[in-house]
Enzyme design. Structure first.
Site, short mmCIF file in Angstrom:
data_model
loop_
_atom_site.label_atom_id
_atom_site.label_comp_id
_atom_site.label_asym_id
_atom_site.label_seq_id
_atom_site.Cartn_x
_atom_site.Cartn_y
_atom_site.Cartn_z
CG ASP A 269 -2.10 0.87 1.09
OD1 ASP A 269 -2.30 1.44 0.00
OD2 ASP A 269 -2.86 1.03 2.07
CG HIS B 248 0.35 2.23 -9.35
ND1 HIS B 248 0.09 1.83 -8.05
CD2 HIS B 248 -0.76 2.89 -9.75
CE1 HIS B 248 -1.11 2.25 -7.70
NE2 HIS B 248 -1.65 2.90 -8.71
CG LEU C 116 9.84 -16.88 -4.07
CD1 LEU C 116 9.64 -16.94 -2.56
CD2 LEU C 116 10.22 -15.46 -4.48
C1 FPP Z 1 -1.53 0.24 -3.50
O1 FPP Z 1 -1.17 1.58 -3.55
C2 FPP Z 1 -1.02 -0.49 -4.63
C3 FPP Z 1 -1.80 -1.07 -5.62
C4 FPP Z 1 -3.27 -0.99 -5.61
C5 FPP Z 1 -1.22 -1.74 -6.78
C6 FPP Z 1 0.06 -2.53 -6.61
C7 FPP Z 1 0.42 -3.04 -7.93
C8 FPP Z 1 1.58 -2.86 -8.58
C9 FPP Z 1 2.77 -2.19 -8.03
C10 FPP Z 1 1.59 -3.31 -10.03
C11 FPP Z 1 2.56 -4.30 -10.43
C12 FPP Z 1 2.25 -5.64 -9.89
C13 FPP Z 1 3.02 -6.73 -10.15
C14 FPP Z 1 2.76 -8.00 -9.45
C15 FPP Z 1 4.14 -6.68 -11.09
P1 FPP Z 1 -2.29 2.72 -3.60
O2 FPP Z 1 -2.43 3.19 -4.98
O3 FPP Z 1 -3.54 2.20 -2.97
O4 FPP Z 1 -1.62 3.83 -2.70
P2 FPP Z 1 -2.38 4.98 -1.89
O5 FPP Z 1 -3.11 4.30 -0.77
O6 FPP Z 1 -1.24 5.84 -1.42
O7 FPP Z 1 -3.29 5.67 -2.84
#
Ligand code: FPP
Length: 240
Positions: A19, A36, A130
């Site tokens: 997160d 991201h 893994l």
């Molecule tokens: C949360 O941050 C993160 C996500 C919803 C997406 C995580 C996914 C990736 C990094 C994409 C790549 C994935 C793989 C497996 C290669 P948020 O956007 O909710 O952060 P915030 O709470 O600060 O808005």
């Protein structure tokens, strides 16, 4: 400087709610999606570290069933990132013996993303290093409900006797199959919630919350989470 982790008492299965990507970007005056992108780098490093020290399973929450509610551009960006990750990383992952598994319902993902994922899953399916579980279009309640439906169907068609149903059998019907439950669930960015992640499997997981935003999560942070895990007294409801 954190102490040394005990490599003979590693958590077998680590799960992470990644997160804080959006906030990481916003703090720098950048568009959320850049967070991201940086988050993907943190995934790359985390997978490498887990693989190097001999963690058996790493599960990351990459996209929840609720994430479709985000703006379309952000959803598209995430899907493209996933496609890019699979395309660019699969060779290295395969070389390092990593096995990729998807938890969730990838059917709703764009065809291109699905195709890259499918290819990576098939290429790595016999690897013994893994196991990297990617929760994609994943929701814990939906997972439990789906397992219940499967079970009821089997009971109705007579292939399973209701009295033989136990927790192990039910666990096997979940996306995680016979993976061991997560020993440690980490959530970054200061939020202290489970957010529909591994609801059944996390029944006895040690929970760890860090203020670090996901793109800033690194080897040092993971080592200190493992150290903290090793200092905890896991009793699974029993006495010491
Ligand atoms: C949360 O941050 C993160 C996500 C919803 C997406 C995580 C996914 C990736 C990094 C994409 C790549 C994935 C793989 C497996 C290669 P948020 O956007 O909710 O952060 P915030 O709470 O600060 O808005």
């Amino acid at each position: 400087m954190p102490g040394e982790i005990d490599l003979s008492r590693l958590p077998e299965h680590i799960a992470i709610i990644m997160d804080g990507n959006g906030r990481w970007a916003q703090k720098r005056g950048l568009p959320r999606v850049i967070g991201h992108k940086a988050g993907m780098e943190a995934i790359r490093k985390t997978v490498k570290y887990c693989s190097d020290i001999g963690i058996k399973i790493l599960t990351v929450f990459a996209f929840s069933t609720e994430n479709w509610k985000r703006p379309r551009d952000e959803v598209n960006y995430l899907m493209n990132l996933l496609t890019e990750y699979m395309r660019k990383e699969v060779g290295t992952l395969h070389h390092n013996g990593v096995k990729i598994k998807i938890l969730g319902e990838p059917d709703m993902l764009p065809a291109q993303t699905r195709a890259e994922i499918q290819e990576a899953v098939i290429l790595t399916e016999h690897n013994r290093g893994l196991q990297f579980n990617i929760a994609l279009n994943y929701g814990g309640r939906a997972e439990i409900l789906k397992a219940c439906k499967k079970l009821v169907r089997c009971i109705n068609d007579g292939s399973i006797d209701i009295d033989s149903v136990d927790e192990a059998m039910f666990s096997n019907l979940l996306y995680t199959g016979n993976d061991p439950d997560p020993d440690l669930i980490i959530r970054t960015s200061g939020e202290q919630r489970i957010s529909n992640f591994l609801l059944w499997q996390g029944a006895y997981s040690e929970l760890m919350f860090t203020d670090r935003l996901w793109p800033d999560f690194d080897e040092k942070e993971l080592r200190s989470a493992i150290l903290e895990y090793q200092s905890r007294d896991r009793r699974f409801g029993a006495l010491k």
